[in-house]
Enzyme design. Structure first.
Site, PDB file in Angstrom:
ATOM      1  N   SER A 241       8.185   9.028   8.009  1.00  0.00           N
ATOM      2  CA  SER A 241       8.916   8.348   9.075  1.00  0.00           C
ATOM      3  C   SER A 241       8.080   7.399   9.918  1.00  0.00           C
ATOM      4  CB  SER A 241       9.592   9.378   9.991  1.00  0.00           C
ATOM      5  OG  SER A 241       8.629  10.157  10.668  1.00  0.00           O
ATOM      6  N   LYS A 286      11.953  12.797  19.020  1.00  0.00           N
ATOM      7  CA  LYS A 286      10.992  11.699  18.932  1.00  0.00           C
ATOM      8  C   LYS A 286      11.120  10.752  20.120  1.00  0.00           C
ATOM      9  CE  LYS A 286      10.408  11.885  13.937  1.00  0.00           C
ATOM     10  NZ  LYS A 286      10.623  11.252  12.621  1.00  0.00           N
TER      11      LYS A 286
END
Length: 346
Positions: A241, A286
Site C-alpha cells: 500500500s 491510516k
C-alpha cells in the site's frame, strides 16, 4: 450485613470475576490501530528511505509520508476479551474477525512473509511507475520465482532465471510466456531462452496437461532492469500500500523543485508500473496516523474515497488520486496555489 452492603459486595465480586475472565479468555479477533508513518523523503536509522545512486538527485523539503496499520492478535497471539472490548469502544481502531486478516488455511508466518514479498514487489513497481512518469527508459524482464515440484520444468529451469524468449520469439511480459505455452498441445516441447549468471542458455521443456491446458510448471514474476539503482529502506513495514508514496518520493528526488511545497503530505495506495493507483485496506486508521504525524493533506485512492469521507479526521484534506500523474499534478497545484486539485468529495 445490610442488604445494601451485600449487594455491593456481590457486585464487586462479579465485576472482579468478569475482569479476570476477560483478561484470560482469548477471542478470535484482530485489533487494527493507527501505525507509524515514515517520510519517504527522509531517513530511518540514519539511512535514507529512498537512496538513488547513478543518477543526479535534487534536495527536497516537507514530507511525503507513507502510512501503516498496526495490529494485535492473530492465530499465534490471540487477544483477550478486554482488549477487544477496549477496541470496540475506541473510535480510532477497528476490531475485525481474525479470518479477515489471516485465512484459515494460512499461518500467521505465511501472511507476514507474503506481506514482505508484496512490499518488495511494490517497490519495484513504484520505481517503474516513477520512471515512466519521468519518461526515463528501462527494461522489463521476466524472472522465474519457482518451479512446480513434479512438473517438467523442475531441475531444468531454476529460480532466478530470466526468460527472454520462447521458441525464438522475444518476450517481456509474463502473459506472453503463458500464451506461448498454451498455444502448444500437451506433450509438445517448448524451448525457453534464459539468462543465468550472465550466460544465455536454450532450455527445452516438454509440456504436460493440467486442467485441459498445457503447462511446464514455472511460476514467473515481472521484474525490471533500471538504468540506475533505487534502494528503498522501510524496516519492518510490509504490504503493497505504500507504492504511490514511494513513486512520488522517487519523482521528487529526481526532479528540481519541491514537489511538496514544504507541506506535510501523507497518502496511500498501491501502484502499477503504468501509474494506476489502487485501493487499500485500513484507510480510517491510516488517516488517523497521518494526522497524528502532522499531515494536513492525504492522497487517497479513488476507490477509497467513499470510506475515507466517512472517517476523515479534522484538519486533514482528502485529495483524490487515480494515477501517479494525477497525484503529481495535484501536489504541484497545492504547492503553487494554482490549478485544479481533485477532491474525494467531487
Amino acid at each position: 450485613m445490610s442488604r445494601r452492603a451485600l449487594t455491593l459486595l456481590v457486585s464487586g465480586f462479579l465485576v472482579l470475576a468478569l475482569g479476570i475472565g476477560g483478561a484470560v479468555v482469548d477471542v478470535p479477533y484482530v485489533v487494527l490501530s493507527p501505525g507509524p508513518t515514515e517520510n519517504t523523503l527522509g531517513d530511518i536509522d540514519k539511512q535514507p528511505v529512498i537512496k538513488i545512486t547513478g543518477r543526479e538527485t535534487y534536495p527536497t523539503t516537507g514530507a511525503l509520508r507513507l502510512v501503516t496499520v498496526a495490529y494485535q492478535g492473530g492465530p499465534t497471539s490471540q487477544i483477550d476479551l478486554l482488549t477487544a472490548l477496549r477496541g470496540w469502544i475506541d473510535p480510532t481502531v477497528a476490531v475485525v474477525p481474525q479470518e479477515t486478516i489471516f485465512a484459515p488455511d494460512r499461518s500467521q508466518k505465511e501472511v507476514e512473509e507474503e506481506n514482505t514479498i508484496e512490499m518488495t514487489n511494490s517497490q519495484d513497481d513504484a520505481t517503474a511507475a516513477a520512471l515512466n512518469e519521468l519518461k526515463i527508459p528501462y527494461e522489463a524482464v521476466i524472472s522465474v520465482a519457482s518451479t512446480v515440484k513434479g512438473k517438467p520444468a523442475e531441475g531444468k529451469i531454476q529460480k532466478g532465471d530470466r526468460i527472454v524468449a520462447v521458441d525464438g520469439e522475444p518476450v517481456t511480459r509474463t502473459d506472453e510466456v503463458s500464451k506461448a505455452v498454451r498455444a502448444r498441445e500437451p506433450g509438445d516441447p517448448v524451448t525457453f531462452t534464459i539468462t543465468r549468471g550472465g550466460e544465455k542458455l536454450d532450455v527445452t521443456v516438454p509440456t504436460v496437461a493440467a486442467g485441459g491446458e498445457p503447462i511446464v510448471g514455472v511460476n514467473m514474476q515481472p521484474g525490471y532492469e533500471f538504468p540506475f539503482d533505487v534502494d528503498i529502506n522501510v524496516g519492518d513495514v510490509g504490504g503493497p500500500s505504500a507504492g504511490l508514496m514511494f513513486s512520488l518520493g522517487i519523482v521528487d528526488k529526481l526532479t528540481e523543485g519541491q514537489l511538496t511545497g514544504g507541506k506535510q503530505i501523507a497518502g496511500t495506495g498501491t501502484i502499477r508500473p503504468d501509474g494506476k493507483v489502487g485501493p487499500i485496506g485500513g484507510i480510517p486508521q491510516k488517516m488517523v496516523g497521518a494526522r497524528n504525524a502532522g499531515a494536513t493533506i492525504f492522497l487517497t485512492p479513488a476507490g477509497n474515497c467513499a470510506e475515507a469521507l466517512r472517517a476523515v479526521p479534522d484538519g486533514l484534506r482528502l485529495v483524490k488520486a487515480e494515477t501517479l500523474h494525477d497525484a503529481k499534478l495535484a501536489l504541484e497545484a497545492l504547492a503553487s496555489g494554482k490549478g485544479e486539485v481533485p477532491s474525494c468529495s467531487g
